[in-house]
Design an enzyme around this catalytic site. Sequence first.
Site, PDB file in Angstrom:
ATOM      1  N   HIS A   1      22.201 -70.813 -43.102  1.00 53.52           N
ATOM      2  CA  HIS A   1      22.326 -70.901 -44.715  1.00 53.52           C
ATOM      3  C   HIS A   1      22.654 -69.471 -45.162  1.00 53.52           C
ATOM      4  O   HIS A   1      23.168 -69.218 -46.199  1.00 53.52           O
ATOM      5  CB  HIS A   1      20.943 -71.425 -45.321  1.00 53.52           C
ATOM      6  CG  HIS A   1      20.627 -72.442 -45.132  1.00 53.52           C
ATOM      7  ND1 HIS A   1      20.442 -73.477 -46.096  1.00 53.52           N
ATOM      8  CD2 HIS A   1      20.233 -73.427 -43.980  1.00 53.52           C
ATOM      9  CE1 HIS A   1      20.287 -74.780 -45.679  1.00 53.52           C
ATOM     10  NE2 HIS A   1      20.039 -74.604 -44.425  1.00 53.52           N
TER      11      HIS A   1
ATOM     12  N   ASP B   1      25.266 -62.694 -50.370  1.00 53.41           N
ATOM     13  CA  ASP B   1      24.509 -63.987 -50.266  1.00 53.41           C
ATOM     14  C   ASP B   1      25.066 -65.017 -49.579  1.00 53.41           C
ATOM     15  O   ASP B   1      26.410 -65.111 -49.710  1.00 53.41           O
ATOM     16  CB  ASP B   1      24.232 -64.282 -51.841  1.00 53.41           C
ATOM     17  CG  ASP B   1      22.910 -65.072 -52.033  1.00 53.41           C
ATOM     18  OD1 ASP B   1      22.479 -65.537 -50.989  1.00 53.41           O
ATOM     19  OD2 ASP B   1      22.382 -65.045 -53.070  1.00 53.41           O
TER      20      ASP B   1
HETATM   21  P1  ADP Z   1      17.771 -67.777 -51.743  1.00 55.42           P
HETATM   22  O1  ADP Z   1      18.000 -68.814 -50.940  1.00 55.42           O
HETATM   23  O2  ADP Z   1      18.249 -66.457 -51.485  1.00 55.42           O
HETATM   24  O3  ADP Z   1      16.428 -67.597 -52.442  1.00 55.42           O
HETATM   25  P2  ADP Z   1      19.517 -69.367 -53.705  1.00 55.42           P
HETATM   26  O4  ADP Z   1      20.007 -68.689 -55.117  1.00 55.42           O
HETATM   27  O5  ADP Z   1      20.351 -70.022 -52.720  1.00 55.42           O
HETATM   28  O6  ADP Z   1      18.704 -68.039 -53.051  1.00 55.42           O
HETATM   29  O7  ADP Z   1      18.123 -70.326 -53.813  1.00 55.42           O
HETATM   30  C1  ADP Z   1      17.156 -70.079 -54.656  1.00 55.42           C
HETATM   31  C2  ADP Z   1      16.374 -71.364 -55.372  1.00 55.42           C
HETATM   32  O8  ADP Z   1      15.128 -71.027 -55.583  1.00 55.42           O
HETATM   33  C3  ADP Z   1      17.089 -72.078 -56.293  1.00 55.42           C
HETATM   34  O9  ADP Z   1      17.153 -73.321 -56.222  1.00 55.42           O
HETATM   35  C4  ADP Z   1      16.051 -71.564 -57.326  1.00 55.42           C
HETATM   36  O10 ADP Z   1      16.139 -72.570 -58.539  1.00 55.42           O
HETATM   37  C5  ADP Z   1      14.858 -71.346 -56.624  1.00 55.42           C
HETATM   38  N1  ADP Z   1      14.296 -70.285 -57.474  1.00 55.42           N
HETATM   39  C6  ADP Z   1      14.528 -68.974 -57.969  1.00 55.42           C
HETATM   40  N2  ADP Z   1      13.543 -68.567 -58.599  1.00 55.42           N
HETATM   41  C7  ADP Z   1      12.581 -69.358 -58.988  1.00 55.42           C
HETATM   42  C8  ADP Z   1      11.246 -69.283 -59.846  1.00 55.42           C
HETATM   43  N3  ADP Z   1      11.042 -68.308 -60.259  1.00 55.42           N
HETATM   44  N4  ADP Z   1      10.749 -70.598 -59.797  1.00 55.42           N
HETATM   45  C9  ADP Z   1      11.431 -71.731 -59.283  1.00 55.42           C
HETATM   46  N5  ADP Z   1      12.325 -71.649 -58.360  1.00 55.42           N
HETATM   47  C10 ADP Z   1      13.155 -70.524 -58.160  1.00 55.42           C
HETATM   48  C1  G6P Z   2      16.837 -68.159 -47.761  1.00 56.15           C
HETATM   49  C2  G6P Z   2      16.632 -68.587 -46.482  1.00 56.15           C
HETATM   50  C3  G6P Z   2      15.588 -69.609 -46.324  1.00 56.15           C
HETATM   51  C4  G6P Z   2      14.226 -69.229 -46.854  1.00 56.15           C
HETATM   52  C5  G6P Z   2      14.623 -68.748 -48.288  1.00 56.15           C
HETATM   53  C6  G6P Z   2      13.053 -68.255 -48.844  1.00 56.15           C
HETATM   54  O1  G6P Z   2      17.236 -69.045 -48.545  1.00 56.15           O
HETATM   55  O2  G6P Z   2      17.729 -68.957 -46.103  1.00 56.15           O
HETATM   56  O3  G6P Z   2      15.726 -70.102 -44.978  1.00 56.15           O
HETATM   57  O4  G6P Z   2      13.444 -70.375 -46.648  1.00 56.15           O
HETATM   58  O5  G6P Z   2      15.527 -67.670 -48.429  1.00 56.15           O
HETATM   59  O6  G6P Z   2      12.584 -67.320 -48.107  1.00 56.15           O
HETATM   60  P1  G6P Z   2      11.261 -67.437 -47.392  1.00 56.15           P
HETATM   61  O7  G6P Z   2      11.180 -66.298 -46.436  1.00 56.15           O
HETATM   62  O8  G6P Z   2      10.196 -67.456 -48.475  1.00 56.15           O
HETATM   63  O9  G6P Z   2      11.074 -68.779 -46.655  1.00 56.15           O
END
Ligand code: ADP
Ligand code: G6P
Length: 496
Positions: A162, A370
């Site tokens: 991912h 990202d």
């Molecule tokens: P990462 O996987 O690095 O966190 P992404 O943007 O791909 O970044 O995914 C983040 C996910 O987490 C999204 O589906 C977003 O809606 C969710 N998210 C981020 N912040 C919050 C929050 N404060 N509360 C609920 N969901 C959240």
């Molecule tokens: C990114 C990574 C995921 C991970 C997520 C949240 O999306 O690709 O593998 O689950 O961040 O991070 P965390 O450490 O809370 O699982």
Amino acid sequence: MRHSSLVVVANRLPIDDSIAPDGACEWRRTPGGLVSALHPLLRHTPATWVGWAGGTGPAPTLPDVDGVHMRAVPLTAEDLRDHYEGFANSTLWPLYHDAVEQPEHHRRWWEAYQRVNRRFAEAAAEVAEPGAVVWVQDYHLHLLPGLLRAMRPDLRIGFFLHVPFPPPELFMQLPRRAELLRGMLGADLIGFQRVQAAHNFAQLVAKVLSLPATDRRIGVDGRVVRIGAFPVSIDTAEMAALAARPDVAARAQRLRQDLGRPERVILSVDRMDYTKGIEQRLKAYSELLASGHVKVRDTVLVQVAVPSRERVGQYQILRERVEREVGRINGEFGRVGEPAIHYLTQPFDRAELAALYRVADVMAVTPLRDGMNLVAKEYVAARVDDSGALLLSEFAGTAAELSQAYLVNPHDLEGLKEGLLAALHAAPADVSRRMRAMRAHLHEHDIRAWARSYLSALDETGPLVQRLVTATDAAPATVPGQPDRSAARIEHPSGG
Ligand code: ADP
Ligand code: G6P
């Protein structure tokens, strides 16, 4: 022991425990792209999800969540420190994100990484029925495909990364680079977010392992491993339906009122992570306030930054710096009842997120690097009236698809300021022309299209894809008011 023909293995289960006021364990979805992508896809599919349930100690016995069997893998306090916080999130995570923070290398972390990968592999081998498809996710589990193939050669094994896969110059720093590549090659199909990542991988395999490799195929141990780009996506229709709900629209209106009815609302939603460019964005915003290009009464910034990996030093330092800067900006430019930045660190349910997306005239998604960034896609899906400007970093995987966004280089402070002003002052016709094009793209390239393309490449002959897609298409709508929460009593073997 329940056996499944589809097993997903990810470090995290799509739930996380927290203690409810009445003492019951409540399980909720933690913020993060992997779970956001896979959870709607697997809902109501006969599958098993193998992963960590959060916390340490013996693994709890979990109830099925939305029909998916949950198989928890235990982590000890040492595993948590050396595998999750160590090798996964202090070596690989920074290295894979352009080394924007310094990756650390410790031999003890590597031992934990091997140990935990083996434990996950054993759990997957136990629950997979003969000939099953096992779909391994992300950088925590690079060794798993190789270990699993040795235990269960009958399985069809997929691996999907991912996060970005770095160029050879960076990956070559890893002391155990050969083992990591070999581990991944245990899969039949290795998926990346971008074509460039597959290219980096092929180059490394040829260089480090001296194997014949193109950007599509690699020959190893008499087998062919296929590689390719499969950009992950979201449940576009679900987010659009949520954003269109009358209660969500009303909530968005109330939010605008609560924000003081500004002309323009800028929103950012990130996990609190140094890859997300939060500090650079705050600096750009603060300079625009200082120069008078942006005025607090007309414009507000809502920054949602949910804490993440809180015991890792680099994350603690980031949080302190962000909070100090938010305090400084509010102190300098805010007025009584009119802060320059509304700063929120809470996790929100999907309906509240959709309302926030609806209220945002400009969505600023400006990571330094990202793999994809699903927040940008969620924003586009939620803009059901084709309004809203997306300010997007060129360094997010999403930028390859959403090229009609206002693209910026977040390392270039002046460029970031110009991009923000351009998005704030764009003509409505230009904004909706861009938004329409991005929405059309996401309508077609949603999470089901992603699963269909990946799984049909992995399981060319099997009926899996058809079953998965039929099951998710028939899934009932989420419960109003409680879109993504599964509350259940859990049996902890330790009683804790
Ligand atoms: P990462 O996987 O690095 O966190 P992404 O943007 O791909 O970044 O995914 C983040 C996910 O987490 C999204 O589906 C977003 O809606 C969710 N998210 C981020 N912040 C919050 C929050 N404060 N509360 C609920 N969901 C959240
Ligand atoms: C990114 C990574 C995921 C991970 C997520 C949240 O999306 O690709 O593998 O689950 O961040 O991070 P965390 O450490 O809370 O699982």
